[in-house]
Enzyme design. Sequence first.
Site, short mmCIF file in Angstrom:
data_model
loop_
_atom_site.label_atom_id
_atom_site.label_comp_id
_atom_site.label_asym_id
_atom_site.label_seq_id
_atom_site.Cartn_x
_atom_site.Cartn_y
_atom_site.Cartn_z
N HIS A 12 105.67 80.51 -17.28
CA HIS A 12 107.02 80.96 -17.68
C HIS A 12 108.03 79.82 -17.78
CE1 HIS A 12 107.86 80.52 -13.40
NE2 HIS A 12 109.15 80.65 -13.67
N SER A 108 95.68 77.99 -29.94
CA SER A 108 96.32 76.99 -30.79
C SER A 108 95.57 76.90 -32.10
CB SER A 108 96.32 75.64 -30.08
OG SER A 108 96.56 74.59 -30.99
N SER A 109 96.28 76.47 -33.15
CA SER A 109 95.62 76.30 -34.45
C SER A 109 94.61 75.17 -34.45
CB SER A 109 96.67 76.05 -35.54
OG SER A 109 97.44 74.90 -35.24
N CYS A 110 94.61 74.33 -33.39
CA CYS A 110 93.64 73.23 -33.34
C CYS A 110 92.22 73.72 -33.07
CB CYS A 110 94.05 72.19 -32.31
SG CYS A 110 93.82 72.69 -30.61
N TYR A 137 90.88 70.01 -25.87
CA TYR A 137 91.81 71.14 -25.80
C TYR A 137 91.32 72.29 -26.67
CZ TYR A 137 96.26 73.69 -25.98
OH TYR A 137 97.23 74.66 -25.89
N LYS A 141 90.22 76.22 -25.63
CA LYS A 141 90.85 77.40 -26.22
C LYS A 141 89.83 78.31 -26.91
CE LYS A 141 95.00 76.91 -24.79
NZ LYS A 141 95.56 77.92 -23.86
N HIS A 180 104.61 66.36 -28.92
CA HIS A 180 104.16 66.62 -30.29
C HIS A 180 105.13 65.99 -31.30
CE1 HIS A 180 101.88 69.89 -28.20
NE2 HIS A 180 100.96 69.47 -29.04
#
Length: 310
Positions: A12, A108-110, A137, A141, A180
């Site tokens: 959070h 994540s899009s990765c 990473y 995911k 990033h």
Amino acid sequence: MEKHDKIYIAGHNGMVGSSIVRKLQREGFTNLITRSSKELNLINQADVLAFFEETKPDYVFMAAAKVGGIQANNTYKGDFLYDNLMIQTNVIHASYLNQVKKMLFLGSSCIYPKFAHQPISEDSLLTGTLEPTNEPYAIAKIAGIKLCDAYRDQHGCNFISAMPTNLYGPNDNYDLSNSHVLPAMIRKFHEAKLNGGKEVVVWGTGKPMREFLYVDDLADACYFLMENYNNPGAINVGTGSDITIEDLAHLVKRIVGFEGEIVFDTSKPDGTPKKQLNVSKINQLGWSAKISLEEGVKLAYASFLDHSKN
């Protein structure tokens, strides 16, 4: 979700988790459960199981993760793989054991192959080689998505997985060693403006294409999915449009008010040449992003200025 339901937001204090908390508060939810990393170490399975036994959340937003940019991913490969595997596995398993009604896992899009067909649809997962600069990473995911699906198949758990594109906004990480691209640019241009710098150096050639989603749009999508989506596999969350790093640099330069030059350091890695998500799946369900990139960067810069003062 009912307004009085117990809702645990893991992570959070992070950019995504804090945005989800703000969204739920705006929607009138009154029983939000949060723990900082100092209060609860999600890498420790015994601690996580004890926390779930004690609090018995009805719903879980899984926004906790170890995150960073290209440099951090390359430097701390073991940490990125181990920590993320442990964090998500402990929360997913505890959610199953304690009969959580529904959990949203954020990836994540990765996760998608480096040379996936563009824009990238959800069925591109595991069809090619990953981008090496963030492979640990991404692997963690992917494991999280598959674990959610496996618990759904074996135990009937309503665990869903959302894959956002590149995020930015309030509570972003502006540490130049592990941030990033967009927050790094905001800080670099701002500091150059303050210091009277004549140029700002941007990594790579400027040619890669990237898609950026303001974090409050992601929080809105997470709430929408928790209310309306109950299927296995990943679902993409993005804007459906992208921009070159060069054009992004000029946009940030203009918004910050820096008057010097932009220099591209071509000795640094570009990463994936193009990464845009196909968001037709979530659009067809009735959700789409609302905040434009220009509006979002202005909001992010204002938040950065507040952060800098504090």
